[in-house]
Design an enzyme around this catalytic site. Structure first.
Site, PDB file in Angstrom:
ATOM      1  N   TYR A 198       0.847  -1.205   0.000  1.00 53.42           N
ATOM      2  CA  TYR A 198       0.000   0.000   0.000  1.00 53.42           C
ATOM      3  C   TYR A 198       0.876   1.245   0.000  1.00 53.42           C
ATOM      4  CZ  TYR A 198      -3.843  -3.126   0.972  1.00 53.42           C
ATOM      5  OH  TYR A 198      -4.769  -4.132   0.871  1.00 53.42           O
ATOM      6  N   SER A 199       0.482   2.205  -0.821  1.00 51.34           N
ATOM      7  CA  SER A 199       1.181   3.490  -0.870  1.00 51.34           C
ATOM      8  C   SER A 199       0.851   4.300   0.374  1.00 51.34           C
ATOM      9  CB  SER A 199       0.654   4.286  -2.065  1.00 51.34           C
ATOM     10  OG  SER A 199       1.636   4.460  -3.010  1.00 51.34           O
ATOM     11  N   CYS A 366      -0.676   7.452 -10.921  1.00 55.56           N
ATOM     12  CA  CYS A 366      -0.937   6.328 -10.014  1.00 55.56           C
ATOM     13  C   CYS A 366      -2.414   5.969 -10.046  1.00 55.56           C
ATOM     14  CB  CYS A 366      -0.508   6.699  -8.594  1.00 55.56           C
ATOM     15  SG  CYS A 366      -0.553   5.300  -7.457  1.00 55.56           S
ATOM     16  N   GLU A 406       2.888   4.328 -11.306  1.00 56.80           N
ATOM     17  CA  GLU A 406       2.574   3.160 -10.470  1.00 56.80           C
ATOM     18  C   GLU A 406       1.124   2.805 -10.738  1.00 56.80           C
ATOM     19  OE1 GLU A 406       5.271   3.310  -6.650  1.00 56.80           O
ATOM     20  OE2 GLU A 406       3.151   3.210  -6.085  1.00 56.80           O
TER      21      GLU A 406
END
Ligand code: A2P
Length: 408
Positions: A198-199, A366, A406
């Protein structure tokens, strides 16, 4: 006397299932499709891999950087590798010292060991990130201090803001980095769940300034990419956590998707859904340090189905217009045309062109995989209309650490 090929020793490329976070980077990077996976493990096909090393540097954890000397005829098969929970020990082999790695693989391996992973270089002024401080064997334990829903009641998605406190455990992260969560329990085959990435959604100085905590933006996974009903073990575990619960965390990971720190540097951010996590981290860092007047411009393109399903919609609308230029794209608003982030990029072509041209502007994408190509097509059109050539610009952006993607 002829050479006995059955005893020939080879260097076999293997992936450590205990460290691997199943991010798919190696499979995407391999130019000859030697990397594959099942529902548990990522593995390298001994019969295809030529040891080019292209996959080494992009791996965020270094799981890819493992080698075993094997008798060629007895190299580990895909089936054997799929069944691994940990890497087998190196067996003693007579003559193993002769199986040297080519120089370039050795060099790339060294680079990966140094934690320099990442497909593109970080911005030159990015802070040096810390990576791999905590592993599956030695995770950090965080305590949940908040877990609240960001999406409207009744909306089709349950996206949550989860705050984790690390107490006295040092867990330094930079905006754009990720952490791994270890869901408890076992899967249908009785094996431990693997790590999910998880970012981080909060800036380096904490979700609350100068607290040893961080936040995540987590969407409860209830269906797979084909729309079939599934229960994502990590996301459901996280979304159901209560205040006071403890969570095992590994990482941090990522040394490429980082923000620039030099005065006057600008950010062009494009995201959908939970892809907003790193954008929130970067925006919040800049907002906190706004008084220093060092930041350049910020421009955000953010896509969601409806306003009620866009994480941080309220706070984003309250940010000063001269601090950040926010462009929402809603795809399912009743009575309105379906709009994607790439449509908004086209609508703001002149300003986007200015950002693309500016050597001090860094670009971050992202979110959904499908959006990546759509955004690149929009950038190409922006370039065509403003005297630039996307085919020449994109490699330049990548080489200068100005282009970071990402998607999942
Ligand atoms: P859509 O209404 O077509 O699903 P999600 O809510 O599934 O996380 O998606 C976030 C937003 O991204 C939604 O508005 C979704 O629109 C949109 N989206 C889906 N596919 C793409 C794509 N290929 N390019 C850009 N946006 C997309």
């Amino acid at each position: 006397m002829g050479r006995d090929d059955s005893a020939e020793i080879a260097r076999q490329h293997v992936i450590d299932p205990e460290i691997c976070i199943r991010c798919n980077t190696c499979e995407e990077t391999c130019p000859i499709k030697a990397v594959t996976h099942d529902s548990r493990n990522y593995v390298v096909d001994f019969n295809i891999c030529r040891g080019c090393g292209d996959c080494i540097a992009p791996c965020p954890t270094g799981a890819i950087d493992n080698w075993r000397q094997v008798v060629k005829a007895k190299a580990y098969t895909l089936e054997e590798q799929f069944s691994w929970d940990s890497l087998p020990p190196q067996e003693e082999l007579a003559g193993a010292a002769d199986a040297a790695l080519p120089d370039d693989v050795e060099r790339l391996t060294q680079e990966a060991r140094a934690g320099q992973g990442g497909t593109a270089p970080a911005p030159w002024s990015a802070e040096t990130p810390r990576v791999n401080l905590y592993s599956l064997q030695k995770p950090a334990i965080a305590t949940v201090t908040a877990n609240f829903k960001l999406t409207d009641e009744g909306s089709s998605s349950d996206i949550r803001h989860i705050i984790l406190d690390f107490g006295n455990t040092a867990f330094p992260v930079l905006e754009g980095q990720s952490i791994g969560v270890i869901p408890p329990g076992t899967d249908a085959n009785g094996k431990p769940h693997h790590i999910r990435l998880y970012s981080v959604a909060s800036p380096r100085d904490g979700e609350k300034p100068n607290h040893n905590n961080l936040s995540l933006t987590v969407k409860r996974v209830t269906e797979n990419h084909n729309g079939q009903s599934i229960k994502g073990p990590a996301s459901n575990y996280l979304c159901d956590l209560k205040k006071g619960d403890q969570v095992k965390i590994v990482g941090p990971y990522g040394s490429s998707f980082l923000m620039p720190n030099h005065p006057g540097s600008s950010l062009l951010m494009i995201c959908t859904g939970t892809g907003s996590a790193p954008m929130r981290a970067m925006t919040e860092y800049r907002r906190r340090h706004m008084a220093q007047k060092e930041g350049g411009a910020l421009m955000l393109f953010f896509g969601a189905r409806r306003p009620g399903e866009l994480p941080y919609f309220g706070p984003l609308t309250k940010l000063p217009k001269d601090f950040i230029d926010v462009n929402f794209a809603f795809s399912r608003e009743p009575g309105k045309p379906k709009t994607y982030v790439q449509d908004m990029i086209r609508a703001r072509a002149a300003d986007v062109a200015r950002f693309l041209k500016d050597d001090n502007c860094y670009i971050y994408i992202c979110g959904l995989k499908g959006m990546e190509d759509g955004v690149k097509v929009a950038f190409r059109e922006v370039c065509d209309g403003h005297g630039m050539n996307w085919d020449a610009l994109q490699p330049e952006l990548l080489a200068k650490g100005r282009f970071h993607v990402e998607t999942y």
